[in-house]
Each structure stands twice: as C-alpha cells, then as structure tokens.
Design a protein around this motif. Structure first.
Motif, PDB file in Angstrom:
ATOM      1  N   PHE A 285       2.465   2.545   4.392  1.00  0.00           N
ATOM      2  CA  PHE A 285       1.877   1.498   3.544  1.00  0.00           C
ATOM      3  C   PHE A 285       2.814   1.117   2.403  1.00  0.00           C
ATOM      4  CE2 PHE A 285      -2.081   3.842   5.012  1.00  0.00           C
ATOM      5  CZ  PHE A 285      -2.309   2.964   6.066  1.00  0.00           C
ATOM      6  N   TRP A 286       3.748   1.998   2.056  1.00  0.00           N
ATOM      7  CA  TRP A 286       4.702   1.723   0.980  1.00  0.00           C
ATOM      8  C   TRP A 286       6.108   1.623   1.573  1.00  0.00           C
ATOM      9  CZ3 TRP A 286       3.538   1.112  -4.279  1.00  0.00           C
ATOM     10  CH2 TRP A 286       2.200   1.326  -4.609  1.00  0.00           C
ATOM     11  N   GLN A 292       4.393  -2.308  -1.532  1.00  0.00           N
ATOM     12  CA  GLN A 292       3.533  -2.026  -0.376  1.00  0.00           C
ATOM     13  C   GLN A 292       3.841  -3.003   0.754  1.00  0.00           C
ATOM     14  OE1 GLN A 292      -0.414  -0.430  -0.883  1.00  0.00           O
ATOM     15  NE2 GLN A 292      -0.363  -0.927  -3.054  1.00  0.00           N
ATOM     16  N   TRP A 297      -0.949  -2.594   6.500  1.00  0.00           N
ATOM     17  CA  TRP A 297      -2.410  -2.664   6.313  1.00  0.00           C
ATOM     18  C   TRP A 297      -3.035  -3.377   7.521  1.00  0.00           C
ATOM     19  CZ3 TRP A 297      -2.497  -5.416   0.842  1.00  0.00           C
ATOM     20  CH2 TRP A 297      -1.881  -4.594  -0.104  1.00  0.00           C
ATOM     21  N   TYR A 350      -3.432  -2.619  -5.659  1.00  0.00           N
ATOM     22  CA  TYR A 350      -3.949  -3.313  -4.487  1.00  0.00           C
ATOM     23  C   TYR A 350      -3.810  -4.804  -4.745  1.00  0.00           C
ATOM     24  CZ  TYR A 350      -8.131  -3.808  -7.408  1.00  0.00           C
ATOM     25  OH  TYR A 350      -8.985  -4.092  -8.439  1.00  0.00           O
TER      26      TYR A 350
END
Ligand SMILES: NC(=O)c1ccc[n+]([C@@H]2O[C@H](COP(=O)([O-])OP(=O)(O)OC[C@H]3O[C@@H](n4cnc5c(N)ncnc54)[C@H](OP(=O)(O)O)[C@@H]3O)[C@@H](O)[C@H]2O)c1
Length: 448
Positions: A285-286, A292, A297, A350
C-alpha cells in the motif's frame, strides 16, 4: 517470597467463600512489572528490536491497602494483550506518566505511584477480599476481570463510561494489573467466570472480546446488521479472532485477512469462507515511506469483490498507518471504518475524497463500558463465542510470551498461568462444556 499454594489448594477444593475471605493474605506477592528506572533502556532503538524479555521482570511487590470499592482477586490466569507489549517497550510513552497522573487524583490514586508497574489487563480468578462498599461480589466468587477502570463521579460516565474523564485501562494506565498472583480491581470490573472454561481459557477473553463487541455489535460502534460484509484485518489475532466470530454469529459475511497458509486454514476452520493471505497477495500500500499506492488499494478491493461479490459495509481496522488508506478506500458508499488502534503507526493518511464523496464514516472505538463487557462475557458464558487461547506460559516466562505477540508469532491469544499450577483446571460445569463442544472451545489451541 510469598507462598500462596495453600490458597490455590483451597480454591481447587472449592472451599467456601468464608474460608477464602479468612485466608491471611501475604504482605507481598509475585507480579510481572516494568521498572521506572529502566524506562529509558530502549531509547534510540527501532520498535522491532525492543525486547520485552529484557524489560518485563517477575518480582515480589507489596500488596496495597484496599479501597472501599475494590476487591483483591487471586489471579489463576491472565493473558498477553498488545498493551502489555506497549508497556514493555515503553511506547508510545512509558506508562509511569499514567500512574503519576492517577496519583494526583486522590489518596487512593496515590498508591499507584511506585517504582514498578504491575502490568496486565485480563484476569480469571477468585475474589479473596472485598472492600467495605462492594455490593454483589464476595470472597469465593469465581470471576473474570474487564479492564475499564472508572468510577461514577463524572456525569459523562452515566451515559457511556468510556467517556468519563477518569476512564483508564487497568493494568496499563493503572497499577496492580492482572499478570500477577494477586490483582486489585474495582468491583465494577468484575464479571462471572464462564463455568465451562478452564482458568486459562477464561482469562484471555475480556479485553479483546469486549473491544470487538463494542466495535462491531454495540450502537457505540458499527452496529453491524444481518448480511453486512465485514472486512477484518488480522482476523486470527487477538481482536480479529473475536470479531470474526461476532460477524458469523450475527449473520454477517466476514472477509478475513491473515498472513500465512496456517492462519488461512485456522480462519476457515472458524467458519470464515472468504479469506485473503496478505503475505501471499503481496499488497504494497506504500510505495515508499511517504507515498501510498492507490492501485494497490484497488487490487485489494478487486480481491474482496472476487470473494464476496461486493464491497464491505464495515472495515474492522487496527493496524493503522500501513492499512488505513486502503481501509477508507475499501468501505462501500455509506460504509463505516471502525478503528481502535494503530499498531503500525498512529500518523494516519488516507485520501479524504474517498471518504466524503462516498459518505463514509470513520468511527473510533476504545475498549468497552461495563454493560458492553457484560454482554460480551455473557456470550462466552452461553457458549456462543469461544475463547481463542492458542498457547499458555507460566508467569515466570511472561517476557517470552510478550515477545511472541510483539513479533506476531502467535495466533489468537496467549494465556499466562499465574496461580494455576497447570492447564486444564477451573471447569465447574463439565456437562455444559460437553454441550458446547471441546472441538469448538479448543480450536485455536489445537491449531497451534
Ligand atoms: N483501543 C482498544 O481498546 C484496544 C483493544 C485491544 C487491542 N487494541 C490494539 O489493537 C491492536 C491489535 O491488537 P490485537 O490484540 O488484535 O493484536 P494481535 O493479536 O497482534 O493481532 C493483530 C493482527 O493484526 C495483523 N497485523 C499486524 N500488523 C499489520 C499490518 N501492518 N498490516 C496488516 N495487518 C497487520 C496481524 O495479523 P496477520 O499477520 O495474520 O495479518 C496481527 O496478528 C494493537 O495495537 C492493540 O494495542 C486496542
């Protein structure tokens, strides 16, 4: 050195409460502690290198005077919670600051300010003393202890005691916790022990089970309804092992994430059909420490849809920084991300567009109030929710037990025998145990 073997014998013989209440308690007893003069011992080290085996000591500590609203519990078994790992690695802060603050609150609070911190936020055992103001509990009562440490003097506490100004987690923000031969608790932390469970099975549930109950079932959390798809990080971990059961028991559809083929099998045996092995899937995810990767995702979202055909109504979140971006993306339009922790880092990032444009909600949750802890314990007593004990250690090896949780080498919960001389003791309703089923009660243990 304390010798409580005669007390343990009385307990195992089922001696009457009067005999236990009259048993002369020693001035001191054995407890797992971290020490004030060692709180800087890991400074400058990476979290992963901080070793609880170096910082957790089992030593003789003084039994404090009992406040009127408190009880002394002879602890037969306790458990390792992640907060004991936090205490043992002095992150994010050494816990002595919590004790010092409590010490400024009252005469009784002052007892907590000593040079050691008796840790542990779970316990199963027997009441051996009850303070003068205690109603409803008496010596001889077999109990489990939940960790919401709060009194009734703040008006907020009368709606939801988790909102009270002096709400604390026992054994983390207070002294005299559960990883010890004796523990001091408020009477409003006591719950009846499930009679069909051993001491070590009973001693691992209250903290994680109550937390998962509030997060998923309670109106203070996500209030899951039948048919909800619930995405669960760490689905065989301390919180996740109960969360998965609540989703199945409440008619939801769990999607569980774990990190090994063994855990995939365990989760399937628990009844969760939709399982993702994050190690095998290799989600990243990173891209780097600051960036990110939204395509990851989306890949996770695609995997969830491939398993259950739709996006989650609820995301059960606790890993924090590593996963929160994905969790916010993953929830369906109008969905809820319910969070109680940030194991991998508390500075969360986020993409807010995914939150507001899709009318999602991030719901925070923290442990549980007495009523929620009572309901969660009731479901264990009814045999509807099972303990997720996978292994036990004697109190002397508490450092090793905490290291296993710190290094994610465990499944479910690790139990710690305090006064219980061996596993398997403490069952007072074998017929009900048989009815619930040995296989269901010991699933995590057999798996380990
Ligand atoms: N606020 C509260 O009241 C409360 C109550 C209980 C716990 N907590 C906190 O909640 C957290 C979890 O507690 P726990 O008892 O469930 O711990 P646990 O037994 O260690 O289980 C957590 C699981 O999460 C998964 N995980 C860990 N790091 C991850 C990452 N970077 N990405 C994805 N998954 C990851 C791991 O499962 P896999 O490797 O199998 O994926 C791990 O087994 C801790 O930080 C704890 O302090 C808070």
């Amino acid at each position: 050195m304390s010798d409580l073997s005669a007390l343990v014998e009385l307990i195992e013989q089922g001696a009457p409460g009067e005999a236990l209440g009259a048993f002369p308690l020693p001035k001191s007893y054995q407890a797992a502690v971290v020490r004030r003069d060692e709180q800087a011992m890991f400074e400058g080290m990476a979290s992963a290198d901080k070793d609880p085996r170096r910082s957790l000591h089992v030593q003789e500590v003084a039994l404090p005077e009992l406040a009127p609203d408190e009880a002394v519990v002879a602890v037969m078994a306790s458990s390792i919670n992640f907060n004991t790992v936090w205490s043992a690695i002095f992150e994010p802060l050494p816990t002595f600051g919590f004790l010092d603050r409590l010490g400024r609150e009252s005469v009784w609070g002052r007892r907590h300010v000593v040079d050691h911190h008796q840790v542990g936020s779970d316990a199963a055992g027997v009441v051996v003393r009850a303070g003068s103001a205690v109603r409803g509990w008496k010596p001889g009562d077999r109990v489990v202890v939940h960790c919401n440490h709060v009194d009734d003097q703040d008006p907020s506490a009368h709606d939801d005691s988790m909102l009270a100004g002096n709400q604390r987690i026992w054994g983390f923000e207070t002294n005299f916790g559960g990883l010890a031969e004796l523990a001091v608790v408020k009477a409003n932390q006591l719950l009846a022990k499930p009679a069909h469970l051993t001491w070590e099975e009973a001693g691992v549930n209250a903290l994680c089970n109550s937390t998962a109950y509030r997060m998923l079932v309670s109106r203070n959390g996500a209030a899951m309804k039948q048919g909800d798809v619930v995405f669960i990080w760490g689905a065989t971990g301390g919180l996740g092992g109960y969360a998965t059961q609540y989703v199945l028991h409440g008619g939801g559809i769990p999607v569980g994430v774990v990190s090994s083929p063994e855990k995939v099998k365990l989760l399937q045996d628990l009844g969760c059909e939709a399982v993702l092995d994050r190690a095998e899937r290799g989600y990243r995810f990173w891209r780097d420490e600051h960036t990110q990767d939204e395509t990851e995702w989306r890949r996770l979202g695609g995997d969830v849809r491939a398993l259950v055909g739709e996006d989650p109504h609820i995301v059960f979140e606790h890993p924090g920084r590593q996963t929160m971006g994905a969790s916010v993306f993953l929830a369906r339009k109008g969905g809820v991300i319910v969070t109680c922790a940030a194991t991998s880092g508390h500075r969360i990032e986020y993409d807010n567009r995914h939150l507001w444009m899709k009318l999602k909600t991030i719901r925070s949750s923290h442990f549980a109030n007495y009523k929620e802890a009572f309901e969660a314990n009731r479901l264990i007593r009814l045999g509807r929710i099972q303990p997720i004990l996978s292994a036990t250690f004697p109190l002397d090896e508490v450092g090793e037990a905490a290291a296993q949780v710190h290094q994610n080498r465990h499944e479910g919960k690790i139990g710690v025998r305090c006064l219980a001389p061996r596993d398997g003791l403490g069952i007072t309703d074998p017929a009900f145990r048989e009815q619930v089923g040995e296989d269901r009660i010991t699933l995590f243990r057999r798996h380990a």
